[in-house]
Scaffold this active site. Structure first.
Site, mmCIF file in Angstrom:
data_model
loop_
_atom_site.group_PDB
_atom_site.id
_atom_site.type_symbol
_atom_site.label_atom_id
_atom_site.label_comp_id
_atom_site.label_asym_id
_atom_site.label_seq_id
_atom_site.Cartn_x
_atom_site.Cartn_y
_atom_site.Cartn_z
ATOM 1 N N PRO A 86 5.579 -13.301 -3.237
ATOM 2 C CA PRO A 86 6.960 -13.081 -3.044
ATOM 3 C C PRO A 86 7.891 -13.160 -4.237
ATOM 4 C CG PRO A 86 6.467 -15.154 -1.903
ATOM 5 C CD PRO A 86 5.440 -14.592 -2.374
ATOM 6 N N GLU A 113 0.785 -22.758 0.626
ATOM 7 C CA GLU A 113 1.952 -22.635 -0.215
ATOM 8 C C GLU A 113 1.568 -21.738 -1.507
ATOM 9 O OE1 GLU A 113 4.781 -24.308 -0.406
ATOM 10 O OE2 GLU A 113 4.313 -24.817 1.416
ATOM 11 N N ARG A 151 -1.429 7.050 2.011
ATOM 12 C CA ARG A 151 -0.586 8.381 2.473
ATOM 13 C C ARG A 151 -0.201 9.261 1.225
ATOM 14 N NH1 ARG A 151 4.490 8.821 4.048
ATOM 15 N NH2 ARG A 151 4.186 9.602 5.806
ATOM 16 N N ASP A 166 9.697 13.037 2.059
ATOM 17 C CA ASP A 166 10.174 11.646 2.665
ATOM 18 C C ASP A 166 11.180 11.148 1.811
ATOM 19 O OD1 ASP A 166 8.226 11.624 4.747
ATOM 20 O OD2 ASP A 166 6.845 10.474 3.636
#
Ligand code: SAM
Length: 248
Positions: A86, A113, A151, A166
């Site tokens: 993150p 963690e 993709r 897209d």
């Protein structure tokens, strides 16, 4: 492309990568997705991979040894090592495009963690985050990266499914789509889409793409380069939206 995924949950990747476009891409030889259970590299007599954090505190931390050994086993000269975290740089269509040009990706999924800090440092890993929220483990993030990257590998999508229009590929959100029936619960498909006039349809799609982006993600327009036609379409959109607001 080869994608090795270092994970404690290899079975999560098997079902997902066997289906739909990923399944087809693997069968056609465009990509090989290889989940690697890094627990099997642990030299601990109980095959343990995690330890309590130095300095105390909640949770467990994945130690360096199993991951460093697992990477050494699968690494090639071309390999790019991505550590899902993150705290990494934000994943986007642009990053997906960059990764789609690589020959070999090694994705590392953390858990608990997180991972001992020295792993990223020793491997020179590219830390990548799929968004500002915390997942239990890196597996859903790795699946997102694998899907978005695969993709974009040339040949994976046929012409009918091309990624070039897209959302984000053009710098804008894509236009709305409609299919049968023409009329549904009192709502009809825009007339222009039934007109057969391809030039008009293209213009409508481009205008609706600009409208969507203007209304939903105006931040994207900061880095979009407007043509003269775009400027005139945006002026029309602003006037139309203003009229609509006045009527409501
Ligand atoms: N304690 C860490 C922190 O606050 O930064 C979070 C650890 S998280 C519970 C466990 C693992 O999930 C991480 O090591 C990472 O691999 C993965 N993960 C969690 N959120 C993620 C995100 N937004 N993007 C990518 N990976 C993520």
């Amino acid at each position: 492309m080869k994608i090795d995924v270092l994970t404690l949950f290899p079975e999560l990747f098997e079902a997902f990568s066997a289906e739909s476009i990923l399944g087809r891409a693997q069968n056609a030889g465009y990509v090989t997705i290889n989940p690697v259970d890094f627990r099997s590299y642990s030299t601990d007599k109980h095959n343990s991979v995690d330890e309590p954090p130095f300095g105390g505190g909640a949770g467990m931390v994945i130690g360096p040894q199993p991951l460093i050994d697992a990477v050494a086993d699968v690494r090639t000269e071309e390999a790019s090592i991505i550590l899902l975290s993150p705290q990494g740089r934000k994943f986007s269509q642009e990053v997906a495009q960059e990764l789609a040009e690589k020959e070999h990706l090694i994705l590392i999924c953390g858990h608990y963690e997180g991972i001992d800090e020295r792993v990223s440092m020793l491997l020179g890993a590219d830390e990548v985050s799929i968004g500002d929220y915390v997942l239990t483990g890196g597996e859903p993030a790795a699946l997102v990266v694998i899907d978005a990257v695969t993709r974009l590998i040339p040949g994976v999508l046929g012409n009918r499914e091309s990624a070039s229009a897209d959302s984000f590929s053009t710098g804008l959100l894509e236009h709305p789509h409609y299919t049968r029936p023409r009329e549904f619960m009192g709502n009809s498909v825009p007339d222009v889409l039934l007109s057969g006039n391809h030039k008009e349809i293209e213009l409508w799609r481009h205008k609706e793409s600009l409208r969507r982006t203007f209304k939903r993600r105006p931040d994207l327009l900061n880095s979009y380069s407007f043509s003269e036609q775009d400027r005139s379409l945006i002026r029309q959109i602003v006037a139309e939206e203003f009229d609509r607001l006045e009527q409501d």
